[in-house]
Design an enzyme around this catalytic site. Structure first.
Site, short mmCIF file in Angstrom:
data_model
loop_
_atom_site.label_atom_id
_atom_site.label_comp_id
_atom_site.label_asym_id
_atom_site.label_seq_id
_atom_site.Cartn_x
_atom_site.Cartn_y
_atom_site.Cartn_z
N GLY A 1 -46.99 -73.60 87.90
CA GLY A 1 -45.80 -73.51 87.06
C GLY A 1 -44.84 -74.67 87.35
O GLY A 1 -43.63 -74.54 87.17
N ALA B 1 -44.24 -77.38 85.86
CA ALA B 1 -43.67 -78.15 84.75
C ALA B 1 -42.34 -77.61 84.26
O ALA B 1 -41.68 -78.23 83.42
CB ALA B 1 -44.67 -78.20 83.59
N GLY C 1 -38.74 -74.71 84.94
CA GLY C 1 -37.97 -73.70 85.66
C GLY C 1 -38.00 -73.81 87.17
O GLY C 1 -37.82 -74.89 87.74
N ASP D 1 -50.17 -76.62 85.87
CA ASP D 1 -49.50 -76.00 84.72
C ASP D 1 -50.37 -76.21 83.48
O ASP D 1 -51.38 -76.92 83.55
CB ASP D 1 -48.09 -76.60 84.52
CG ASP D 1 -47.11 -75.59 83.93
OD1 ASP D 1 -47.44 -75.01 82.87
OD2 ASP D 1 -46.03 -75.36 84.51
N GLY E 1 -45.87 -68.17 85.52
CA GLY E 1 -45.74 -66.78 85.11
C GLY E 1 -45.30 -66.69 83.67
O GLY E 1 -44.73 -67.63 83.11
N SER F 1 -37.76 -57.00 88.67
CA SER F 1 -38.18 -56.02 87.65
C SER F 1 -39.06 -54.95 88.29
O SER F 1 -39.20 -53.85 87.76
CB SER F 1 -38.97 -56.72 86.54
OG SER F 1 -40.18 -57.23 87.06
N TYR G 1 -45.03 -56.56 82.36
CA TYR G 1 -44.41 -57.54 83.27
C TYR G 1 -44.14 -56.91 84.63
O TYR G 1 -44.54 -57.43 85.67
CB TYR G 1 -43.12 -58.07 82.65
CG TYR G 1 -42.47 -59.16 83.47
CD1 TYR G 1 -43.03 -60.44 83.53
CD2 TYR G 1 -41.32 -58.92 84.22
CE1 TYR G 1 -42.45 -61.44 84.30
CE2 TYR G 1 -40.74 -59.92 84.98
CZ TYR G 1 -41.31 -61.17 85.02
OH TYR G 1 -40.75 -62.16 85.79
P1 NAI Z 1 -40.62 -70.90 83.21
O1 NAI Z 1 -41.10 -70.35 81.93
O2 NAI Z 1 -39.47 -71.84 83.19
O3 NAI Z 1 -41.83 -71.58 83.99
C1 NAI Z 1 -43.06 -70.94 84.12
C2 NAI Z 1 -44.16 -71.98 84.10
O4 NAI Z 1 -45.41 -71.27 84.15
C3 NAI Z 1 -44.17 -72.84 82.82
O5 NAI Z 1 -44.21 -74.21 83.14
C4 NAI Z 1 -45.43 -72.40 82.11
O6 NAI Z 1 -46.06 -73.43 81.37
C5 NAI Z 1 -46.29 -71.94 83.29
N1 NAI Z 1 -47.34 -71.08 82.78
C6 NAI Z 1 -47.19 -70.00 81.95
N2 NAI Z 1 -48.40 -69.55 81.57
C7 NAI Z 1 -49.32 -70.34 82.16
C8 NAI Z 1 -50.73 -70.40 82.12
N3 NAI Z 1 -51.45 -69.56 81.37
N4 NAI Z 1 -51.37 -71.35 82.86
C9 NAI Z 1 -50.66 -72.23 83.61
N5 NAI Z 1 -49.31 -72.24 83.66
C10 NAI Z 1 -48.65 -71.31 82.94
O7 NAI Z 1 -40.32 -69.63 84.12
P2 NAI Z 1 -39.42 -69.41 85.42
O8 NAI Z 1 -38.27 -68.61 85.02
O9 NAI Z 1 -39.24 -70.66 86.18
O10 NAI Z 1 -40.38 -68.42 86.22
C11 NAI Z 1 -41.06 -68.77 87.43
C12 NAI Z 1 -41.58 -67.47 88.04
O11 NAI Z 1 -40.48 -66.63 88.40
C13 NAI Z 1 -42.45 -66.65 87.10
O12 NAI Z 1 -43.51 -66.10 87.83
C14 NAI Z 1 -41.51 -65.57 86.61
O13 NAI Z 1 -42.20 -64.40 86.25
C15 NAI Z 1 -40.64 -65.36 87.84
N6 NAI Z 1 -39.33 -64.77 87.56
C16 NAI Z 1 -38.45 -65.36 86.70
C17 NAI Z 1 -37.19 -64.81 86.49
C18 NAI Z 1 -36.18 -65.44 85.60
O14 NAI Z 1 -35.15 -64.78 85.32
N7 NAI Z 1 -36.34 -66.67 85.17
C19 NAI Z 1 -36.82 -63.55 87.15
C20 NAI Z 1 -37.80 -63.03 88.05
C21 NAI Z 1 -39.01 -63.62 88.23
#
Ligand code: NAI
Length: 290
Positions: free
Chosen positions: A8, A10, A12, A32, A71, A117, A156
Protein backbone atom coordinates in the site's frame (compact mmCIF):
# COMPACT_ATOMS: atom_id res chain seq x y z
CA UNK A 1 20.57 0.96 6.87
CA UNK A 2 17.80 -1.58 6.42
CA UNK A 3 15.57 -3.00 3.72
CA UNK A 4 11.83 -2.81 4.29
CA UNK A 5 8.79 -3.93 2.34
CA UNK A 6 5.75 -1.65 2.52
CA UNK A 7 2.46 -2.73 0.95
CA UNK A 8 0.00 0.00 0.00
CA UNK A 9 3.05 2.21 -0.52
CA UNK A 10 1.42 4.36 -3.22
CA UNK A 11 -1.11 6.13 -1.00
CA UNK A 12 -2.12 7.26 2.46
CA UNK A 13 -0.41 5.78 5.49
CA UNK A 14 1.64 3.25 3.49
CA UNK A 15 3.06 6.15 1.45
CA UNK A 16 3.71 8.03 4.69
CA UNK A 17 5.67 5.13 6.19
CA UNK A 18 7.59 4.48 2.96
CA UNK A 19 8.55 8.17 2.67
CA UNK A 20 9.67 8.31 6.29
CA UNK A 21 11.82 5.19 5.93
CA UNK A 22 13.44 6.52 2.74
CA UNK A 23 14.10 9.90 4.41
CA UNK A 24 16.03 7.96 7.07
CA UNK A 25 18.18 6.28 4.42
CA UNK A 26 16.50 2.86 4.27
CA UNK A 27 15.71 0.91 1.12
CA UNK A 28 12.00 0.48 0.61
CA UNK A 29 10.38 -2.09 -1.65
CA UNK A 30 6.89 -0.72 -2.16
CA UNK A 31 4.04 -3.03 -3.23
CA UNK A 32 0.82 -1.65 -4.68
CA UNK A 33 -1.53 -1.95 -7.63
CA UNK A 34 0.58 0.69 -9.41
CA UNK A 35 3.05 3.43 -8.52
CA UNK A 36 5.38 1.25 -6.45
CA UNK A 37 8.47 -0.92 -7.04
CA UNK A 38 6.34 -4.06 -7.19
CA UNK A 39 3.01 -3.85 -9.04
CA UNK A 40 0.73 -6.62 -7.79
CA UNK A 41 -2.96 -7.12 -7.12
CA UNK A 42 -3.17 -8.49 -3.58
CA UNK A 43 -6.84 -9.41 -4.16
CA UNK A 44 -5.74 -12.43 -6.23
CA UNK A 45 -3.66 -15.53 -5.41
CA UNK A 46 -1.47 -14.89 -8.47
CA UNK A 47 -0.88 -11.25 -7.45
CA UNK A 48 0.06 -12.26 -3.92
CA UNK A 49 2.46 -14.92 -5.24
CA UNK A 50 4.04 -12.38 -7.61
CA UNK A 51 4.43 -9.87 -4.78
CA UNK A 52 6.20 -12.44 -2.56
CA UNK A 53 8.53 -13.63 -5.34
CA UNK A 54 9.38 -10.10 -6.48
CA UNK A 55 10.07 -8.86 -2.96
CA UNK A 56 12.27 -11.89 -2.12
CA UNK A 57 14.17 -11.30 -5.36
CA UNK A 58 14.73 -7.61 -4.65
CA UNK A 59 15.71 -7.96 -0.99
CA UNK A 60 18.19 -10.78 -1.59
CA UNK A 61 16.45 -13.00 0.95
CA UNK A 62 16.85 -10.66 3.95
CA UNK A 63 14.34 -8.11 5.26
CA UNK A 64 14.71 -5.82 8.28
CA UNK A 65 11.01 -5.22 8.45
CA UNK A 66 7.63 -5.22 6.78
CA UNK A 67 4.68 -2.85 6.92
CA UNK A 68 1.37 -4.25 5.67
CA UNK A 69 -0.74 -1.20 4.88
CA UNK A 70 -2.48 -2.20 1.64
CA UNK A 71 -6.17 -2.34 2.38
CA UNK A 72 -9.66 -1.67 1.09
CA UNK A 73 -12.19 0.34 3.06
CA UNK A 74 -15.85 -0.64 3.62
CA UNK A 75 -17.10 -0.15 0.06
CA UNK A 76 -20.45 -1.66 -0.86
CA UNK A 77 -20.17 -4.41 -3.48
CA UNK A 78 -16.47 -4.97 -2.74
CA UNK A 79 -16.96 -7.36 0.20
CA UNK A 80 -15.05 -10.28 -1.35
CA UNK A 81 -12.16 -8.05 -2.40
CA UNK A 82 -12.09 -6.48 1.08
CA UNK A 83 -11.51 -9.82 2.78
CA UNK A 84 -9.03 -10.97 0.12
CA UNK A 85 -6.81 -7.89 0.38
CA UNK A 86 -7.21 -7.14 4.09
CA UNK A 87 -6.73 -10.72 5.24
CA UNK A 88 -4.87 -12.82 2.64
CA UNK A 89 -2.97 -9.76 1.38
CA UNK A 90 -1.40 -9.77 4.85
CA UNK A 91 -1.31 -13.39 5.99
CA UNK A 92 -0.12 -14.98 2.72
CA UNK A 93 2.48 -12.28 2.25
CA UNK A 94 3.78 -12.66 5.79
CA UNK A 95 3.95 -16.44 5.47
CA UNK A 96 5.87 -16.04 2.21
CA UNK A 97 8.23 -13.35 3.51
CA UNK A 98 8.81 -14.89 6.96
CA UNK A 99 12.07 -16.65 6.01
CA UNK A 100 13.54 -13.32 4.86
CA UNK A 101 12.47 -11.65 8.13
CA UNK A 102 13.94 -14.52 10.16
CA UNK A 103 17.21 -14.09 8.24
CA UNK A 104 17.60 -10.54 9.60
CA UNK A 105 20.59 -10.50 12.00
CA UNK A 106 18.81 -8.00 14.29
CA UNK A 107 15.23 -8.45 15.36
CA UNK A 108 13.06 -7.88 12.27
CA UNK A 109 9.88 -5.89 12.91
CA UNK A 110 6.47 -6.26 11.27
CA UNK A 111 3.67 -3.72 11.53
CA UNK A 112 0.25 -4.75 10.26
CA UNK A 113 -2.45 -2.12 9.81
CA UNK A 114 -5.55 -3.21 11.71
CA UNK A 115 -8.34 -0.79 12.59
CA UNK A 116 -10.44 0.35 15.52
CA UNK A 117 -13.45 -0.85 13.52
CA UNK A 118 -12.59 -4.21 15.14
CA UNK A 119 -13.94 -3.06 18.49
CA UNK A 120 -16.55 -0.54 17.38
CA UNK A 121 -18.59 -2.42 14.73
CA UNK A 122 -21.68 -4.33 15.86
CA UNK A 123 -23.17 -7.50 14.30
CA UNK A 124 -19.94 -8.98 12.99
CA UNK A 125 -20.57 -12.75 12.72
CA UNK A 126 -18.05 -14.73 14.78
CA UNK A 127 -18.17 -17.50 12.22
CA UNK A 128 -17.00 -15.16 9.46
CA UNK A 129 -14.06 -14.06 11.61
CA UNK A 130 -13.12 -17.68 12.42
CA UNK A 131 -13.29 -18.60 8.72
CA UNK A 132 -11.15 -15.63 7.77
CA UNK A 133 -8.50 -16.46 10.38
CA UNK A 134 -8.27 -19.85 8.61
CA UNK A 135 -8.03 -18.09 5.24
CA UNK A 136 -11.43 -19.36 4.03
CA UNK A 137 -12.47 -16.15 2.30
CA UNK A 138 -15.19 -17.56 0.01
CA UNK A 139 -17.06 -19.20 2.91
CA UNK A 140 -16.66 -16.07 5.05
CA UNK A 141 -18.00 -13.89 2.23
CA UNK A 142 -21.14 -16.07 2.10
CA UNK A 143 -21.70 -15.64 5.86
CA UNK A 144 -21.19 -11.88 5.55
CA UNK A 145 -23.61 -11.65 2.59
CA UNK A 146 -26.39 -12.79 4.95
CA UNK A 147 -25.99 -9.51 6.89
CA UNK A 148 -28.11 -7.65 4.37
CA UNK A 149 -27.71 -3.90 4.25
CA UNK A 150 -24.53 -3.60 6.28
CA UNK A 151 -22.33 -6.10 4.51
CA UNK A 152 -19.47 -3.72 3.66
CA UNK A 153 -18.77 -2.44 7.21
CA UNK A 154 -19.19 -5.99 8.51
CA UNK A 155 -16.75 -7.38 5.90
CA UNK A 156 -14.27 -4.65 6.79
CA UNK A 157 -14.48 -5.16 10.56
CA UNK A 158 -14.40 -8.96 10.16
CA UNK A 159 -11.31 -8.71 7.96
CA UNK A 160 -9.48 -6.52 10.48
CA UNK A 161 -10.55 -8.69 13.45
CA UNK A 162 -9.32 -11.79 11.64
CA UNK A 163 -6.01 -10.29 10.62
CA UNK A 164 -5.39 -8.92 14.14
CA UNK A 165 -6.12 -12.32 15.70
CA UNK A 166 -3.95 -14.11 13.13
CA UNK A 167 -1.10 -11.74 14.05
CA UNK A 168 -1.51 -12.16 17.82
CA UNK A 169 -1.59 -15.96 17.54
CA UNK A 170 1.44 -16.14 15.24
CA UNK A 171 3.43 -13.39 17.00
CA UNK A 172 4.13 -15.41 20.16
CA UNK A 173 5.09 -18.65 18.40
CA UNK A 174 8.35 -20.35 17.52
CA UNK A 175 8.36 -19.13 13.90
CA UNK A 176 7.92 -15.49 14.87
CA UNK A 177 8.95 -14.38 18.39
CA UNK A 178 11.07 -17.56 18.60
CA UNK A 179 12.81 -16.60 15.37
CA UNK A 180 13.50 -13.04 16.53
CA UNK A 181 10.66 -11.42 14.55
CA UNK A 182 8.51 -8.83 16.33
CA UNK A 183 4.99 -8.87 14.87
CA UNK A 184 2.52 -6.20 16.05
CA UNK A 185 -0.66 -4.48 14.87
CA UNK A 186 -1.33 -0.76 14.57
CA UNK A 187 -5.06 0.00 14.81
CA UNK A 188 -5.93 3.51 13.62
CA UNK A 189 -9.23 5.31 13.95
CA UNK A 190 -10.27 7.74 11.18
CA UNK A 191 -7.17 9.07 9.42
CA UNK A 192 -7.50 11.59 6.62
CA UNK A 193 -6.28 9.58 3.63
CA UNK A 194 -7.87 8.86 0.22
CA UNK A 195 -9.60 5.85 1.85
CA UNK A 196 -11.36 7.97 4.47
CA UNK A 197 -12.05 10.79 2.01
CA UNK A 198 -13.89 8.39 -0.31
CA UNK A 199 -15.98 7.19 2.64
CA UNK A 200 -16.80 10.77 3.63
CA UNK A 201 -17.88 11.51 0.05
CA UNK A 202 -19.96 8.31 -0.25
CA UNK A 203 -23.76 8.09 0.33
CA UNK A 204 -23.01 6.99 3.93
CA UNK A 205 -20.66 9.96 4.47
CA UNK A 206 -23.03 11.52 7.01
CA UNK A 207 -22.84 8.44 9.23
CA UNK A 208 -19.05 8.31 8.92
CA UNK A 209 -18.88 12.00 9.90
CA UNK A 210 -21.11 11.45 12.91
CA UNK A 211 -18.94 8.67 14.38
CA UNK A 212 -17.75 9.90 17.79
CA UNK A 213 -14.07 10.87 18.06
CA UNK A 214 -13.28 12.48 21.45
CA UNK A 215 -10.12 14.12 20.04
CA UNK A 216 -12.48 16.08 17.74
CA UNK A 217 -10.14 15.75 14.80
CA UNK A 218 -9.06 13.11 12.30
CA UNK A 219 -5.59 11.62 12.41
CA UNK A 220 -3.01 12.39 9.74
CA UNK A 221 -0.96 9.88 7.72
CA UNK A 222 2.18 11.50 9.16
CA UNK A 223 1.10 10.81 12.75
CA UNK A 224 0.42 7.16 12.00
CA UNK A 225 3.71 6.88 10.06
CA UNK A 226 5.48 8.04 13.26
CA UNK A 227 3.78 5.27 15.24
CA UNK A 228 4.72 2.69 12.62
CA UNK A 229 8.31 3.94 12.66
CA UNK A 230 8.46 3.47 16.44
CA UNK A 231 7.13 -0.06 16.04
CA UNK A 232 9.91 -0.73 13.49
CA UNK A 233 12.62 0.63 15.81
CA UNK A 234 14.61 -1.12 18.59
CA UNK A 235 11.96 0.30 20.97
CA UNK A 236 9.83 -2.62 19.74
CA UNK A 237 12.39 -5.34 20.61
CA UNK A 238 10.22 -6.10 23.67
CA UNK A 239 6.90 -5.75 21.88
CA UNK A 240 5.18 -8.93 20.67
CA UNK A 241 1.60 -9.41 19.49
CA UNK A 242 0.38 -6.00 20.67
CA UNK A 243 -2.49 -4.13 19.07
CA UNK A 244 -1.68 -0.44 19.38
CA UNK A 245 -4.83 1.67 19.07
CA UNK A 246 -4.34 5.24 17.86
CA UNK A 247 -7.89 6.43 17.27
CA UNK A 248 -8.58 9.78 18.91
CA UNK A 249 -10.38 8.03 21.78
CA UNK A 250 -13.30 6.28 20.05
CA UNK A 251 -12.54 2.87 21.49
CA UNK A 252 -12.12 4.25 25.02
CA UNK A 253 -15.40 6.12 24.62
CA UNK A 254 -17.39 3.11 23.34
CA UNK A 255 -15.70 0.36 25.37
CA UNK A 256 -14.46 1.92 28.65
CA UNK A 257 -14.87 -1.25 30.73
CA UNK A 258 -13.96 -3.96 28.23
CA UNK A 259 -10.22 -3.50 28.21
CA UNK A 260 -8.03 -4.30 30.09
CA UNK A 261 -10.05 -7.39 30.98
CA UNK A 262 -9.48 -10.19 33.49
CA UNK A 263 -7.96 -13.51 32.46
CA UNK A 264 -11.01 -15.71 31.83
CA UNK A 265 -11.15 -18.87 33.94
CA UNK A 266 -11.08 -21.05 30.81
CA UNK A 267 -7.51 -19.80 30.13
CA UNK A 268 -6.21 -20.82 33.57
CA UNK A 269 -5.19 -24.41 32.66
CA UNK A 270 -3.21 -23.14 29.68
CA UNK A 271 -1.51 -20.50 31.80
CA UNK A 272 -0.54 -23.11 34.41
CA UNK A 273 0.77 -25.38 31.65
CA UNK A 274 2.89 -22.52 30.29
CA UNK A 275 4.20 -21.77 33.80
CA UNK A 276 5.10 -25.42 34.31
CA UNK A 277 7.30 -25.17 31.24
CA UNK A 278 9.38 -22.43 32.88
CA UNK A 279 12.95 -23.51 33.62
CA UNK A 280 14.78 -22.83 36.90
CA UNK A 281 13.55 -19.93 39.03
CA UNK A 282 14.83 -16.57 37.88
CA UNK A 283 15.20 -17.56 34.25
CA UNK A 284 12.87 -16.43 31.51
CA UNK A 285 11.17 -19.42 29.94
CA UNK A 286 11.71 -20.24 26.30
CA UNK A 287 8.25 -20.23 24.74
CA UNK A 288 9.58 -20.67 21.24
CA UNK A 289 7.84 -24.02 20.86
CA UNK A 290 4.44 -22.77 22.07
P1 NAI B 1 -5.34 4.33 1.09
O1 NAI B 1 -6.52 3.97 0.27
O2 NAI B 1 -4.87 5.74 1.07
O3 NAI B 1 -4.12 3.38 0.72
C1 NAI B 1 -4.29 1.99 0.60
C2 NAI B 1 -3.37 1.48 -0.48
O4 NAI B 1 -3.64 0.07 -0.62
C3 NAI B 1 -3.62 2.13 -1.86
O5 NAI B 1 -2.41 2.60 -2.41
C4 NAI B 1 -4.20 1.00 -2.69
O6 NAI B 1 -3.86 1.06 -4.06
C5 NAI B 1 -3.59 -0.22 -2.00
N1 NAI B 1 -4.38 -1.38 -2.35
C6 NAI B 1 -5.75 -1.51 -2.27
N2 NAI B 1 -6.12 -2.67 -2.83
C7 NAI B 1 -5.00 -3.28 -3.28
C8 NAI B 1 -4.75 -4.49 -3.97
N3 NAI B 1 -5.74 -5.29 -4.36
N4 NAI B 1 -3.46 -4.82 -4.27
C9 NAI B 1 -2.44 -3.99 -3.91
N5 NAI B 1 -2.62 -2.82 -3.26
C10 NAI B 1 -3.89 -2.47 -2.96
O7 NAI B 1 -5.69 3.84 2.56
P2 NAI B 1 -5.12 4.23 4.00
O8 NAI B 1 -6.16 5.00 4.68
O9 NAI B 1 -3.74 4.75 3.93
O10 NAI B 1 -5.13 2.78 4.68
C11 NAI B 1 -3.95 2.06 5.03
C12 NAI B 1 -4.38 0.91 5.93
O11 NAI B 1 -4.93 1.44 7.15
C13 NAI B 1 -5.47 0.03 5.33
O12 NAI B 1 -5.19 -1.31 5.66
C14 NAI B 1 -6.73 0.51 6.01
O13 NAI B 1 -7.70 -0.50 6.09
C15 NAI B 1 -6.20 0.89 7.38
N6 NAI B 1 -7.03 1.85 8.10
C16 NAI B 1 -7.33 3.08 7.57
C17 NAI B 1 -8.08 3.99 8.30
C18 NAI B 1 -8.39 5.35 7.79
O14 NAI B 1 -9.23 6.04 8.42
N7 NAI B 1 -7.77 5.84 6.74
C19 NAI B 1 -8.60 3.64 9.63
C20 NAI B 1 -8.21 2.34 10.10
C21 NAI B 1 -7.45 1.49 9.35
Amino acid sequence: MGTYVVTGAASGMGAGVAGRLRDHGHDVIGVDLAGAEVAADLATPAGRRRAIDDVLDRCGGVLDGAVLAAGLGPKRGAERAIVEVNVLGVTELLDGLRPALAACPDKAKVVVFGSNSTTSTPLVPRRAVRLLVRGETAAAARVIAARRGITAPVAYAASKLAVSRWCRTRAVGADWAGAGIRLNVLAPGPVLTPLLRSQLESPTGKQVRSFPVPARQYGTPEQLAEWAALMLSPAADFMVGSVVTVDGGTEALLRPHDWPSRLPLRELPRMLWLMAKAPARGQVADYSAV
